[in-house]
Design an enzyme around this catalytic site. Structure first.
Site, mmCIF file in Angstrom:
data_model
loop_
_atom_site.group_PDB
_atom_site.id
_atom_site.type_symbol
_atom_site.label_atom_id
_atom_site.label_comp_id
_atom_site.label_asym_id
_atom_site.label_seq_id
_atom_site.Cartn_x
_atom_site.Cartn_y
_atom_site.Cartn_z
ATOM 1 N N ARG A 254 0.806 -1.276 0.025
ATOM 2 C CA ARG A 254 0.063 0.079 -0.164
ATOM 3 C C ARG A 254 1.045 1.259 0.100
ATOM 4 O O ARG A 254 1.592 1.427 1.090
ATOM 5 C CB ARG A 254 -0.873 -0.048 1.252
ATOM 6 C CG ARG A 254 -1.831 1.280 1.362
ATOM 7 C CD ARG A 254 -2.641 1.135 2.677
ATOM 8 N NE ARG A 254 -2.303 0.740 3.879
ATOM 9 C CZ ARG A 254 -1.760 1.320 4.905
ATOM 10 N NH1 ARG A 254 -0.943 2.471 4.695
ATOM 11 N NH2 ARG A 254 -1.277 0.658 5.965
ATOM 12 N N HIS A 258 -3.182 4.169 5.256
ATOM 13 C CA HIS A 258 -4.505 3.257 4.966
ATOM 14 C C HIS A 258 -5.780 3.892 4.696
ATOM 15 O O HIS A 258 -6.470 3.060 3.730
ATOM 16 C CB HIS A 258 -4.434 2.733 6.558
ATOM 17 C CG HIS A 258 -5.951 1.740 6.797
ATOM 18 N ND1 HIS A 258 -5.977 0.376 6.347
ATOM 19 C CD2 HIS A 258 -6.865 2.206 7.458
ATOM 20 C CE1 HIS A 258 -7.118 0.356 6.773
ATOM 21 N NE2 HIS A 258 -7.892 1.154 7.530
ATOM 22 N N TYR A 267 4.382 5.053 11.356
ATOM 23 C CA TYR A 267 4.835 3.485 11.697
ATOM 24 C C TYR A 267 5.683 2.937 10.675
ATOM 25 O O TYR A 267 5.858 1.882 10.510
ATOM 26 C CB TYR A 267 3.401 2.865 12.087
ATOM 27 C CG TYR A 267 2.300 2.885 10.693
ATOM 28 C CD1 TYR A 267 2.421 2.078 9.697
ATOM 29 C CD2 TYR A 267 1.158 3.948 10.940
ATOM 30 C CE1 TYR A 267 1.624 2.356 8.884
ATOM 31 C CE2 TYR A 267 0.313 3.814 10.091
ATOM 32 C CZ TYR A 267 0.299 2.992 8.936
ATOM 33 O OH TYR A 267 -0.646 3.071 7.959
HETATM 34 C C1 TPP Z 1 -14.120 -6.706 12.459
HETATM 35 C C2 TPP Z 1 -13.381 -5.559 12.163
HETATM 36 N N1 TPP Z 1 -12.481 -5.029 13.165
HETATM 37 C C3 TPP Z 1 -11.621 -3.720 12.743
HETATM 38 C C4 TPP Z 1 -12.003 -3.000 11.951
HETATM 39 C C5 TPP Z 1 -11.111 -1.708 11.578
HETATM 40 N N2 TPP Z 1 -10.200 -1.828 10.435
HETATM 41 C C6 TPP Z 1 -10.781 -1.357 9.418
HETATM 42 S S1 TPP Z 1 -9.517 -1.907 8.224
HETATM 43 C C7 TPP Z 1 -8.557 -2.803 9.207
HETATM 44 C C8 TPP Z 1 -7.244 -3.090 9.045
HETATM 45 C C9 TPP Z 1 -7.308 -4.496 7.610
HETATM 46 O O1 TPP Z 1 -6.294 -4.857 7.014
HETATM 47 P P1 TPP Z 1 -6.273 -5.678 6.207
HETATM 48 O O2 TPP Z 1 -7.179 -6.811 6.289
HETATM 49 O O3 TPP Z 1 -4.666 -6.134 5.730
HETATM 50 O O4 TPP Z 1 -6.681 -4.901 4.875
HETATM 51 P P2 TPP Z 1 -6.042 -3.426 4.335
HETATM 52 O O5 TPP Z 1 -6.738 -2.401 5.094
HETATM 53 O O6 TPP Z 1 -4.467 -3.511 4.371
HETATM 54 O O7 TPP Z 1 -6.547 -3.479 2.805
HETATM 55 C C10 TPP Z 1 -9.244 -2.432 10.585
HETATM 56 C C11 TPP Z 1 -8.439 -3.249 11.553
HETATM 57 C C12 TPP Z 1 -13.011 -3.371 11.046
HETATM 58 N N3 TPP Z 1 -13.523 -2.455 10.081
HETATM 59 N N4 TPP Z 1 -13.696 -4.631 11.108
#
Ligand code: TPP
Length: 353
Positions: A254, A258, A267
């Site tokens: 990425r 985020h 970070y």
């Molecule tokens: C069940 C849940 N827990 C926490 C969140 C908050 N949250 C949104 S995105 C994210 C990280 C997701 O990481 P990843 O699966 O690697 O996907 P990326 O964002 O890197 O595309 C989190 C913890 C959420 N949306 N849903």
């Protein structure tokens, strides 16, 4: 004490561009298709830039950029048939563009209007899932239905490296394996779940190896290489059509924050981002087109054309009336509780004002 080996497994990685292995060749595609892939990548990049600026202007409240992940998303969608299904997570704008979702509708969804998700069923595409990892169950379920119906379709479901720590992900893989689901679990390992680096997310070396525990196929691919992704997809799609699901890990990065609410400089260091900038999927693919005599003046001019197309779509989205909010509430409960009914009425009033 008797001891025998009862299991062993290995994970392979597919690469095409800049590969040191000369045996790895590009997938079979027509010249126009190679060029179309570049246009899609450029269009998706321009969408990202525009959405970012609209967020800064207050037209979008939060946006999750996909910069750096265009090859993974476009390569995952490009080889699908219209009858196949797509299960997105929340960062899949380049995938939506490739699937043919109207640009103004994608903008509209980011603006918080449920109308932006209407019509997706015609594209055999599910709406966005924000709760991390839950959509993996949809990927398993759709694939199981295809297996029960004995049809020839497949489903590709997107998920992130962070989601692989969620129970839903593991339940989905287990069911997919047991029921011969026609499912491809497409993990974009972009190295971070918000600020959580992959190394702290799991003690596994790869995501793909998690497939082995569920008796399904696991494969890794260079996710910044659109040709490798198409090659890997073609391979795993053929198997999925016959009831052999795959966990396909696209290794990518990425390049942006985020979301627009994040500050990734807190970070990760500049050097890391710079080193991944050198693997930018767009410039790598452009180099391939140049080296293979497929680069043209028209392609060079496309950046401007893409900008214009995106500007037009964004303006159209901003001109749209009657945003849909009711659906935020309508499908949560069979019988809507009073407190939700009140929230719905309050929101309507607020929006009208
Ligand atoms: C069940 C849940 N827990 C926490 C969140 C908050 N949250 C949104 S995105 C994210 C990280 C997701 O990481 P990843 O699966 O690697 O996907 P990326 O964002 O890197 O595309 C989190 C913890 C959420 N949306 N849903």
């Amino acid at each position: 004490m008797a001891r025998e080996k009862v299991f062993s497994g290995e994970i392979e990685k597919i690469e095409v561009l800049n590969s040191e292995n000369p045996e790895q060749e590009a997938p079979e595609l027509e010249e126009e298709e190679f060029q179309e892939l570049y246009r899609l990548m450029m269009l998706a990049r321009k969408f990202d830039e525009k959405a970012f600026s609209l967020q800064r202007r207050g037209e979008i409240s939060t946006y999750a950029p996909h910069k750096g992940q265009e090859a993974a998303q476009i390569g995952a969608i490009y080889p699908l048939n219209d009858e196949d299904w797509v299960v997105p997570s929340f960062r899949e704008t380049a995938a939506f563009i490739t699937r043919g979702a109207p640009l103004e509708k994608i903008f509209r969804r980011w603006m918080g209007d449920a109308n932006g998700q209407k019509g997706l069923a015609e594209l055999n595409t599910l709406p966005v899932s924000i709760p991390v990892g839950t959509q993996n169950l949809h990927t398993a379920g759709l694939g199981m239905a295809m297996s029960f119906k004995e049809d020839n379709n497949i489903v590709v479901g997107f998920t992130g490296d962070g989601s692989t720590s969620e129970g839903d992900f593991h339940e989905a893989l287990n069911f997919a394996g047991v029921y011969d689901a026609h499912s491809v679990f497409f993990v974009q390992n972009n190295h971070y779940a918000i600020s959580m680096p992959f190394e702290k997310q799991t003690n596994s070396d790869t995501v793909a190896q998690k497939a082995l525990a569920y008796g399904i196929d696991g494969l890794q691919v260079d996710g910044n290489d659109v040709l490798a992704v198409i090659k890997a997809m073609r391979e795993v799609m053929d198997r999925a059509r016959n009831g052999e699901p795959t966990l396909l890990e696209a290794v990518t990065y990425r390049l942006e924050d985020h979301t627009t609410s994040d500050d990734s400089t807190r970070y990760r260091d500049k050097e890391e981002i710079e080193s991944w900038n050198e693997h930018d999927p767009l410039s790598r693919f452009k180099q391939f087109l140049e080296e293979n005599g497929m680069w043209s003046d028209e392609l060079a001019d496309y950046e401007k054309e893409a900008e214009e197309k995106i500007d037009k779509a964004a303006n159209k989205a901003m001109d749209m009336d009657d945003p849909e909010f009711d659906e935020l509430f309508d499908y949560v409960y069979g019988d809507m509780p009073e407190i939700l009914e009140k929230e719905k009425t309050d929101l309507r009033k607020e929006v009208a004002e």
